[in-house]
Design a protein around this motif. Structure first.
Motif, mmCIF file in Angstrom:
data_model
loop_
_atom_site.group_PDB
_atom_site.id
_atom_site.type_symbol
_atom_site.label_atom_id
_atom_site.label_comp_id
_atom_site.label_asym_id
_atom_site.label_seq_id
_atom_site.Cartn_x
_atom_site.Cartn_y
_atom_site.Cartn_z
ATOM 1 N N ARG A 175 -5.368 12.437 4.739
ATOM 2 C CA ARG A 175 -4.630 12.339 3.605
ATOM 3 C C ARG A 175 -3.081 12.489 3.849
ATOM 4 O O ARG A 175 -2.728 13.060 4.558
ATOM 5 N N ALA A 177 0.283 12.440 1.467
ATOM 6 C CA ALA A 177 1.341 12.592 0.393
ATOM 7 C C ALA A 177 2.797 11.821 0.302
ATOM 8 O O ALA A 177 3.391 12.089 1.495
ATOM 9 N N ALA A 194 3.924 1.397 -8.923
ATOM 10 C CA ALA A 194 3.294 2.622 -8.445
ATOM 11 C C ALA A 194 2.068 2.450 -8.087
ATOM 12 O O ALA A 194 1.929 2.753 -6.648
ATOM 13 N N ALA A 195 1.309 1.726 -8.748
ATOM 14 C CA ALA A 195 -0.184 1.602 -8.202
ATOM 15 C C ALA A 195 -0.225 0.808 -6.948
ATOM 16 O O ALA A 195 -1.057 1.009 -5.955
ATOM 17 N N ASP A 196 0.714 -0.288 -6.911
ATOM 18 C CA ASP A 196 0.907 -1.207 -5.736
ATOM 19 C C ASP A 196 1.135 -0.508 -4.491
ATOM 20 O O ASP A 196 0.717 -0.523 -3.321
ATOM 21 N N LEU A 197 2.286 0.366 -4.688
ATOM 22 C CA LEU A 197 2.554 1.148 -3.469
ATOM 23 C C LEU A 197 1.458 2.251 -3.106
ATOM 24 O O LEU A 197 1.241 2.391 -1.801
ATOM 25 N N ALA A 198 0.953 2.464 -4.042
ATOM 26 C CA ALA A 198 -0.355 3.749 -3.695
ATOM 27 C C ALA A 198 -1.446 2.855 -2.967
ATOM 28 O O ALA A 198 -2.047 3.355 -1.686
ATOM 29 N N ASP A 199 -1.668 1.708 -3.209
ATOM 30 C CA ASP A 199 -2.737 0.700 -2.551
ATOM 31 C C ASP A 199 -2.271 0.567 -1.161
ATOM 32 O O ASP A 199 -2.916 0.487 -0.208
ATOM 33 N N ARG A 200 -0.894 0.101 -1.105
ATOM 34 C CA ARG A 200 -0.192 -0.115 0.323
ATOM 35 C C ARG A 200 -0.233 0.913 1.462
ATOM 36 O O ARG A 200 -0.549 0.755 2.304
ATOM 37 N N ILE A 201 -0.040 2.105 0.978
ATOM 38 C CA ILE A 201 -0.094 3.331 1.749
ATOM 39 C C ILE A 201 -1.607 3.747 2.120
ATOM 40 O O ILE A 201 -1.869 4.099 3.033
ATOM 41 N N ALA A 202 -2.493 3.331 1.397
ATOM 42 C CA ALA A 202 -3.966 3.761 1.327
ATOM 43 C C ALA A 202 -4.407 2.861 2.545
ATOM 44 O O ALA A 202 -5.318 3.163 3.004
#
Length: 203
Positions: A175, A177, A194-202
């Motif tokens: 995980r 953060a 924000a969603a795109d950043l989350a996908d790239r981090i994941a």
């Protein structure tokens, strides 16, 4: 008994007074937390008393260059900026610059002045600038860090973690953060970004 008589003439050494720290900002959470986080970090190392000061300028003076602003132009709703001056002044944000550059003079040299972020004005007039590495700022009084000062500690995470346990438990490991600033006058963070950043981090 004899030792007791000798001790009567000994004057106890007083404990040093706690460090006086002012945290100065315009009160916006994202701005204030940088200075407050730094002040709290200092307090974890040495006894200190932290005083939070919120300032703002009268609307008619707000857009004046920092060099032309004086304390008399502060909005009456601001917290008082007056003696007795603190040992340590930690400020963040453009609104504080006219005060940060003068408090050393007002305090007759007593106050150590710290400004977070890149002031972009009169950088030589602060004792220390705590600047993020991505600003690329350099100088004898610049202390470069990764990211920005904040208030997050292992103890605070442990304290609030139970409130999020049910939401976090199903998430896969490992995980990560990531804290990212939201919308400001200069930048926007729409939901799709924000969603795109989350996908790239994941990924």
């Amino acid at each position: 008994m004899g030792a007791g008589r000798r001790d009567r003439g000994v004057t106890p050494i007083p404990s040093p007074s706690p460090l006086s720290i002012w945290v100065v900002s315009d009160g916006r959470a994202g701005i204030e937390n940088q200075a407050l986080g730094l002040a709290e970090a200092v307090k974890r190392l040495t006894p200190a008393e932290i005083t939070i000061k919120h300032i703002r300028w009268r609307p008619v003076f707000d857009r004046l260059p920092s060099a032309l602003k004086t304390a008399a132009m502060l909005d009456p709703a601001s917290d008082p900026i007056a003696a007795p001056w603190p040992d340590l002044w930690i400020a963040t944000g453009r609104a504080t610059l006219p005060l940060s550059t003068r408090v050393k003079t007002w305090s007759a040299g007593k106050t150590f002045v710290v400004q977070t972020q890149d002031p972009r004005w009169a950088n030589h007039r602060y004792d220390m600038i705590i600047a993020p590495a991505h600003d690329g700022l350099s100088g004898d009084n610049v202390f470069e860090i990764t990211g920005s000062p904040h208030r997050i500690t292992a103890e605070r995470i442990a304290e609030v973690a139970p409130a999020f346990a049910d939401r976090i438990a199903p998430l896969p490991h490992p995980r990560v953060a990531v804290l990212i600033g939201g919308k400001s006058k200069a930048f926007d963070l729409p939901a799709e970004h924000a969603a795109d950043l989350a996908d790239r981090i994941a990924a």
